[in-house]
Design a protein around this motif. Sequence first.
Motif, PDB file in Angstrom:
ATOM      1  N   ARG A 172       0.835  -1.209   0.000  1.00  0.00           N
ATOM      2  CA  ARG A 172       0.000   0.000   0.000  1.00  0.00           C
ATOM      3  C   ARG A 172       0.869   1.259   0.000  1.00  0.00           C
ATOM      4  O   ARG A 172       1.919   1.307   0.627  1.00  0.00           O
ATOM      5  N   GLN A 173       0.399   2.272  -0.709  1.00  0.00           N
ATOM      6  CA  GLN A 173       1.004   3.601  -0.651  1.00  0.00           C
ATOM      7  C   GLN A 173      -0.120   4.621  -0.655  1.00  0.00           C
ATOM      8  O   GLN A 173      -1.086   4.498  -1.407  1.00  0.00           O
ATOM      9  N   TYR A 174       0.009   5.615   0.199  1.00  0.00           N
ATOM     10  CA  TYR A 174      -1.013   6.652   0.237  1.00  0.00           C
ATOM     11  C   TYR A 174      -0.392   7.961   0.697  1.00  0.00           C
ATOM     12  O   TYR A 174       0.690   8.002   1.303  1.00  0.00           O
ATOM     13  N   GLY A 175      -1.079   9.048   0.381  1.00  0.00           N
ATOM     14  CA  GLY A 175      -0.566  10.350   0.767  1.00  0.00           C
ATOM     15  C   GLY A 175      -1.613  11.427   0.565  1.00  0.00           C
ATOM     16  O   GLY A 175      -2.651  11.220  -0.067  1.00  0.00           O
ATOM     17  N   ALA A 176      -1.305  12.616   1.107  1.00  0.00           N
ATOM     18  CA  ALA A 176      -2.191  13.764   0.972  1.00  0.00           C
ATOM     19  C   ALA A 176      -1.365  15.021   1.145  1.00  0.00           C
ATOM     20  O   ALA A 176      -0.360  15.028   1.870  1.00  0.00           O
ATOM     21  N   GLY A 177      -1.791  16.089   0.462  1.00  0.00           N
ATOM     22  CA  GLY A 177      -1.041  17.326   0.584  1.00  0.00           C
ATOM     23  C   GLY A 177      -1.826  18.537   0.128  1.00  0.00           C
ATOM     24  O   GLY A 177      -2.913  18.428  -0.462  1.00  0.00           O
TER      25      GLY A 177
END
Length: 288
Positions: A172-177
């Motif tokens: 899994r890979q996730y992010g927010a910005g």
Amino acid sequence: GQALAQSNVTVYGIADSGIEVLNNASSAAGADRTLTRLSSGNLSGSRLGFRGNEDLGGGLKAVFILEAGIGLDTGTSLQGGRMFGRQALIGLQGHWGNLYLGRQNSMMLEWMSKYNTMDNATWSAKVHDGAFSDRMDNAIKYTQKFGAVEMATYYSTNYNGQESSDSAKVGRQYGAGLQYRGQGLSMAALYDQKQGTTLATKDNADKHLTLGARYKFGKAEVLGGYLTRRQQAAGAAAVRTNMVWFGGSYQVTGPLQLSASIYHTDRKNANQDPTSVIAMAKYALSKR
């Protein structure tokens, strides 16, 4: 009423090659330690791409991108031999935002690599941390703009391969910005996390928190940023790394630009703290 749909496809690309000379290239006794070679993608990765969109009416568009990375020195496919290793996605764009599905750039590449003078060139921030050039397989990305402010979030079910039924964590890979783009000032902040790619390493986590800023005034621009990284492996102490960089550019004349940057990485409790200094003179042979 009537809705008249229009579609178009654009073929685009970049061909970038140069001569590279490396000293201390070999540690073997009696070897010629200077290596001179042809290199590909010095300032921009060589690529061939196809981009299209179709107006679906009501402010809604369907879009696609297929983009292949090419080693110009050998003609081979890059990104692990993928046919469209740079990007392969479809999506919808509307007043509510943009939604993309497929292999695509993480926001470390799309946003944060832009906050240094070398962008995503061969010798840039990605030498210190490879996450600046991350791409994700099996990814869903959503972006939206509110005037000068843009938000983005993404999630990959397996960022470097096939989805796994063994665990919801594997790969899994996730992010927010958030990013702000003003008249002269731009700033961004991004959180990104990747899990291990096997069942045995699913609880391993690689976490990045990255901040960047750039300010343009007249013919000059200054850029800089900060990254803190925490690598957690099961049964081991976390590895902590901090990275800072700063640079500037000046447009001497229409075609001539000078720039310089310094990058420093501090790996905690380890004697592995590299510093890079890069200077560049760039002369444009055409307006394009």
